[in-house]
Design a protein around this motif. Structure first.
Motif, PDB file in Angstrom:
ATOM      1  N   LYS A 341       0.821  -1.206   0.000  1.00 31.29           N
ATOM      2  CA  LYS A 341       0.000   0.000   0.000  1.00 31.29           C
ATOM      3  C   LYS A 341       0.862   1.266   0.000  1.00 31.29           C
ATOM      4  N   LYS A 342       0.451   2.244  -0.790  1.00 31.95           N
ATOM      5  CA  LYS A 342       1.168   3.522  -0.806  1.00 31.95           C
ATOM      6  C   LYS A 342       0.872   4.293   0.472  1.00 31.95           C
ATOM      7  N   PRO A 343       1.815   5.108   0.945  1.00 32.70           N
ATOM      8  CA  PRO A 343       1.584   5.864   2.174  1.00 32.70           C
ATOM      9  C   PRO A 343       0.552   6.973   1.950  1.00 32.70           C
ATOM     10  N   ALA A 344      -0.346   7.114   2.919  1.00 22.59           N
ATOM     11  CA  ALA A 344      -1.401   8.132   2.807  1.00 22.59           C
ATOM     12  C   ALA A 344      -1.145   9.324   3.720  1.00 22.59           C
ATOM     13  N   THR A 345      -0.203   9.185   4.665  1.00 21.83           N
ATOM     14  CA  THR A 345       0.101  10.267   5.607  1.00 21.83           C
ATOM     15  C   THR A 345       1.608  10.415   5.735  1.00 21.83           C
ATOM     16  N   THR A 346       2.039  11.483   6.380  1.00 16.31           N
ATOM     17  CA  THR A 346       3.466  11.700   6.621  1.00 16.31           C
ATOM     18  C   THR A 346       4.045  10.592   7.491  1.00 16.31           C
ATOM     19  N   THR A 347       3.277  10.174   8.472  1.00 20.88           N
ATOM     20  CA  THR A 347       3.725   9.088   9.356  1.00 20.88           C
ATOM     21  C   THR A 347       3.932   7.801   8.575  1.00 20.88           C
ATOM     22  N   GLU A 348       2.994   7.497   7.687  1.00 18.87           N
ATOM     23  CA  GLU A 348       3.122   6.291   6.874  1.00 18.87           C
ATOM     24  C   GLU A 348       4.299   6.393   5.908  1.00 18.87           C
ATOM     25  N   ALA A 349       4.544   7.571   5.365  1.00 21.63           N
ATOM     26  CA  ALA A 349       5.678   7.771   4.460  1.00 21.63           C
ATOM     27  C   ALA A 349       7.003   7.525   5.186  1.00 21.63           C
ATOM     28  N   LYS A 350       7.086   7.971   6.438  1.00 20.69           N
ATOM     29  CA  LYS A 350       8.298   7.731   7.226  1.00 20.69           C
ATOM     30  C   LYS A 350       8.476   6.234   7.510  1.00 20.69           C
TER      31      LYS A 350
END
Length: 403
Positions: A341-350
């Motif tokens: 899954k692609k990150p949807a938030t900054t936290t997920e991107a990190k």
């Protein structure tokens, strides 16, 4: 005077003749001695296309492939006696259980492949139809050679050892990867091993092949036998490779560990590395032959490795390394969908960034657990997309590998 064009059936006939001549060509006469395990010398890479003497390929029909697979799939909800009767009727049609003119080329072709200064000799097994060897499997082979450029890979497969198989593998072959698809000779592979008695009993038509499709059990057997007879690295086809495995010897990976004792609780044989004629591989073959159960998923495969090593222990003469889960199975089958899954938030991107860094540094590969993830799309920016895009050469269909 205007030249006349050959009719299309004439072109197909010429192509078929070339193919038959190729298939019946003499094979290596090397005796069944230990093939050498070559030093770590990378192979030269070529990017030019492979020449072909004929532009029209002969492709088996989907109907023929379906019939071949159906021979190995028992009727649903059949009783033990019904399965035995069904299997006895099918036995004359099961070429995979016999040595054929095509499979007898196996030994010579494998030795020919591994005489190419291979940094390691790798094996995969594919007993399903060629048409189902799709983008996910191609990514596995692509990332394998990108991270292990000097290795040689033999895919043991009757369906891929064909014109259709050549067409499927051509994008990889065109990049100079040292790769062949070769029809396995199962009677030859199990000869003089504990599994020879099992195959004889199976071919007698008196044993229950089980409710699980036979090709799965034959895949389990083939991986054990080919490693025992040749040595090297066996790998499943639902793997993404991140680092070089050519330096590994006599190794298997834990799928899970006890959180308190840190001891392994289950091993998995999706990745195995063993020297030729290794005593533990012979024990695996003996266990397969004497405890075979065709009705329990995994019993003759990952659970087999756990049973044998738990019973025998890790003896000094085995020289065995049992890697922790992060080496081959860094994410278990319950949690792996998150990696797609692609990150949807900054936290997920990190989290994605940290996960990619950790896996690049601490894992040889990622097992994709195809039963869970086969139909899941690899989304742009996901952990899987990031890892594959930096570990592949052909790099086709990353985000559509579920189709």
């Amino acid at each position: 005077m205007r030249a006349r064009k050959l009719p299309i059936f004439a072109i197909f006939a010429v192509c078929a003749l070339f193919y038959l001549l190729y298939m019946e060509s003499p094979t290596s006469t090397v005796s069944d001695n230990k093939p050498p395990f070559k030093p770590n010398v990378p192979l030269p890479r070529t990017n030019g296309p492979i020449s072909s003497s004929c532009s029209v390929s002969v492709v088996e029909s989907d109907h023929e492939e379906k019939e071949e697979l159906d021979l190995l799939v028992p009727p649903p909800k059949a009783s033990k006696s019904e399965r035995i009767k069904w299997f006895r009727r099918k036995l004359p049609e099961l070429e995979i259980l016999n040595s054929t003119s095509k499979s007898k080329r196996f030994h010579g072709r494998v030795l020919e492949l591994y005489n190419n200064n291979c940094s390691a000799q790798l094996f995969m097994v594919w007993l399903s139809p060629a048409k189902s060897f799709g983008p996910r499997e191609l990514l596995a082979v692509d990332t394998l050679f990108t991270t292990n450029p000097g290795a040689c890979l033999a895919i043991l497969s009757n369906s891929l050892d064909s014109p259709r198989g050549h067409t499927i593998l051509k994008p990889l072959l065109d990049h100079g990867f040292n790769l062949i698809a070769v029809t396995p000779d199962i009677p030859f592979l199990v000869k003089n091993t504990p599994a020879e008695a099992w195959l004889k009993k199976l071919k007698s038509g008196k044993m229950d092949p089980g409710s699980i499709p036979l090709f799965m059990h034959l895949s389990d057997l083939t991986r054990l036998a080919v490693l025992y007879k040749y040595g090297g690295v066996y790998l499943d086809t639902d793997i993404i490779f991140l680092n070089d495995v050519t330096g590994l010897r006599n190794a298997i990976g834990a799928q899970s560990i006890d959180p308190e004792t840190k001891r392994w609780t289950r091993l998995n044989n999706a990745v195995m590395v063993f020297d030729i004629y290794h005593p533990l591989m012979r024990e695996f073959l003996h266990e397969y032959s004497t405890t075979f159960d065709g009705n329990r998923w995994g019993y003759n495969s990952p659970y087999l490795a756990s049973r044998v090593i738990k019973r025998l222990g890790n003896k000094p003469e085995y020289n065995l390394t049992i890697f922790p889960p992060n080496a081959f199975y860094p994410v278990n089958w319950l949690k792996i969908p998150r990696l797609f899954k692609k990150p949807a938030t900054t936290t997920e991107a990190k989290w994605v960034e940290k996960t990619v860094q950790n896996m690049n540094k601490g894992s040889y590969m990622i097992h994709l657990w195809n039963k869970v993830t086969r139909k899941i799309k690899i989304e742009e920016g996901s952990v899987m997309q990031r890892l594959i895009s930096t570990h592949c050469t052909v790099c086709r269909n990353i985000t559509n590998s579920h189709t």
